[in-house]
Write an enzyme that holds these catalytic residues in place. Structure first.
Site, PDB file in Angstrom:
ATOM      1  N   HIS A  67      -7.397 -41.482  -5.240  1.00 53.57           N
ATOM      2  CA  HIS A  67      -7.915 -40.208  -4.714  1.00 53.57           C
ATOM      3  C   HIS A  67      -8.245 -39.972  -6.631  1.00 53.57           C
ATOM      4  CE1 HIS A  67      -4.165 -39.603  -4.125  1.00 53.57           C
ATOM      5  NE2 HIS A  67      -4.701 -38.801  -4.244  1.00 53.57           N
ATOM      6  N   HIS A 112      -6.020 -36.384  -7.095  1.00 50.53           N
ATOM      7  CA  HIS A 112      -5.568 -36.213  -7.627  1.00 50.53           C
ATOM      8  C   HIS A 112      -4.977 -36.358  -8.591  1.00 50.53           C
ATOM      9  CE1 HIS A 112      -4.408 -34.443  -3.529  1.00 50.53           C
ATOM     10  NE2 HIS A 112      -5.680 -33.302  -3.922  1.00 50.53           N
ATOM     11  N   ASP A 158      -1.803 -36.133 -10.366  1.00 48.77           N
ATOM     12  CA  ASP A 158      -1.045 -37.847 -10.529  1.00 48.77           C
ATOM     13  C   ASP A 158      -1.312 -39.105  -9.941  1.00 48.77           C
ATOM     14  OD1 ASP A 158      -0.982 -36.690  -8.033  1.00 48.77           O
ATOM     15  OD2 ASP A 158       0.880 -37.741  -7.021  1.00 48.77           O
ATOM     16  N   HIS A 159      -2.547 -39.328  -9.687  1.00 45.75           N
ATOM     17  CA  HIS A 159      -3.223 -40.685  -9.663  1.00 45.75           C
ATOM     18  C   HIS A 159      -3.855 -41.418 -10.868  1.00 45.75           C
ATOM     19  CE1 HIS A 159      -1.582 -40.974  -5.677  1.00 45.75           C
ATOM     20  NE2 HIS A 159      -1.510 -40.389  -5.687  1.00 45.75           N
TER      21      HIS A 159
END
Length: 290
Positions: free
Chosen positions: A80, A82, A84-85
Site C-alpha cells: 500500500h 503509506h 513508511d512503505h
C-alpha cells in the site's frame, strides 16, 4: 499498550527467516511503525523481488541493494502507499531498472492530524496487480491477495513455494492495524481478515513486528477483538449518546495520550460500519444506538 523492545534493533542488517526470504529493517521507528518498516527480498537465485521498499532513506536504500548482493532486483512490490512503505520505490527503480508494481496509486487529501502515516504522493506503479495475479522470478512466484480495509488499495503477497504471506499492515506482528476513515474501512477490513482466515498460509511476514507463526489463530483473535469493540460501543451507546472523544476513556483504560487520536479513528471506523448496518445513528457530533 505494546512496548517497543529496547535497542539495539537489527536496522539495516539482512536477516534470513527462511531460505527464500531476506528481511531488512528500515531506520523509521515510531509509535505507529514499531521498530521500523521491514522490507523483504524474495528469492535465492539470480534475481529478487523487493516487497515494501520503505521510506526514501539513503541508508535503507543502500542496505536493500547490499542485501541483494550479486542478484538482480527485477520487481518492486508495494502492499500500500503509506509513506513508511512505498517512497523508496522510485530511487530503487532508478538504481536497478526494476518495475514498480503491486497496489494501485492512492492519494487522499489530508485535512488534519493523522493517526497513521500519510499517503505517498510519488508512487507511480508500472503495473497494478489484481487479486490473484502473479509475479515470478528465478525459483519464486508471488501472488497478489487483495485485502482492502487498512487502505482501499492494500494487497498482501503469497509466496507460492513456501506458504508464506507478506501481510504489510493488514496483519502486523505487534499490534492491530489502524483503520482511518475515509479511506480506511472497517467493514472491508473485517471481510479481508475473514478472507485470510479461510486461507492455509503457513506463516505471515508483516511490515512491522515479528513473524506470525500461527496465522489462523491470530486472525481469529483479531476478528474476536474487533467484535468485542463493537459490543463495547453498542453497550456505551445504550446508556447515553456520546461524541467521538467520549468513547476513549470508556473503551481504552490507561491509554497513552499519544495514541488517543489513533483510538478515536478506530472507534470512528467502527461507528461508520455500524451506521451502515443500521445499528447506530449520528446527529451532529453525537452518536446514539438504534
Amino acid at each position: 499498550m505494546v512496548q517497543i523492545p529496547p535497542r539495539p534493533w537489527p536496522t539495516g542488517t539482512p536477516e534470513h527467516p527462511e531460505p527464500l526470504v531476506t528481511r531488512v529493517l528500515a531506520p523509521n521507528p515510531s509509535p505507529y511503525t514499531f521498530t521500523g518498516t521491514q522490507t523483504y527480498l524474495v528469492g535465492s537465485g539470480k534475481d529478487r523481488a523487493v516487497i515494501d521498499p520503505g521510506p526514501n532513506d539513503p541508508e535503507h536504500l543502500a542496505a536493500i541493494l547490499e542485501a541483494a548482493g550479486e542478484a538482480a532486483i527485477t520487481a518492486i512490490l508495494c502492499t500500500h502507499t503509506h509513506r513508511d512503505h512505498s517512497p523508496a520505490a522510485i530511487p530503487l527503480a532508478e538504481a536497478t531498472g526494476a518495475p514498480v508494481m503491486g497496489c494501485a496509486k492512492l492519494v487522499i487529501a489530508d485535512n488534519g492530524p493523522r493517526a497513521d502515516e500519510a499517503f505517498d504522493t510519488t508512487y507511480e506503479p508500472e503495473r497494478v496487480l489484481e487479486d490473484g495475479e502473479e509475479v515470478s522470478g528465478d525459483g519464486w512466484i508471488l501472488r497478489a491477495v487483495a485485502t482492502p480495509g487498512h487502505t482501499s488499495n492494500h494487497l498482501c503477497f503469497a509466496l507460492e513455494e513456501t506458504g508464506a504471506l507478506f501481510t504489510g499492515d493488514h496483519v502486523m506482528g505487534w499490534s492491530t492495524s489502524v483503520i482511518v476513515p475515509p479511506d480506511g474501512d472497517m467493514g472491508e477490513y473485517l471481510a479481508s481478515l475473514d478472507k485470510l482466515y479461510q486461507r492455509q498460509d503457513r506463516v505471515y511476514y508483516p511490515a512491522h513486528g515479528a513473524p506470525v507463526e500461527k496465522p489462523q489463530q491470530l486472525v481469529r483473535s483479531m476478528l474476536g477483538h474487533r467484535r468485542q469493540r463493537e459490543r463495547q460501543i453498542l453497550k456505551a451507546l445504550n446508556e447515553t449518546a456520546l461524541t467521538l472523544p467520549e468513547f476513549i476513556p470508556i473503551m481504552y483504560k490507561g491509554l497513552n495520550k499519544k495514541l488517543e487520536k489513533a483510538a478515536q479513528m478506530s472507534v470512528h471506523a467502527h461507528l461508520i460500519d455500524l451506521e451502515r448496518r443500521n445499528m447506530v445513528n449520528r446527529i451532529d457530533e453525537r452518536w446514539t444506538a438504534l
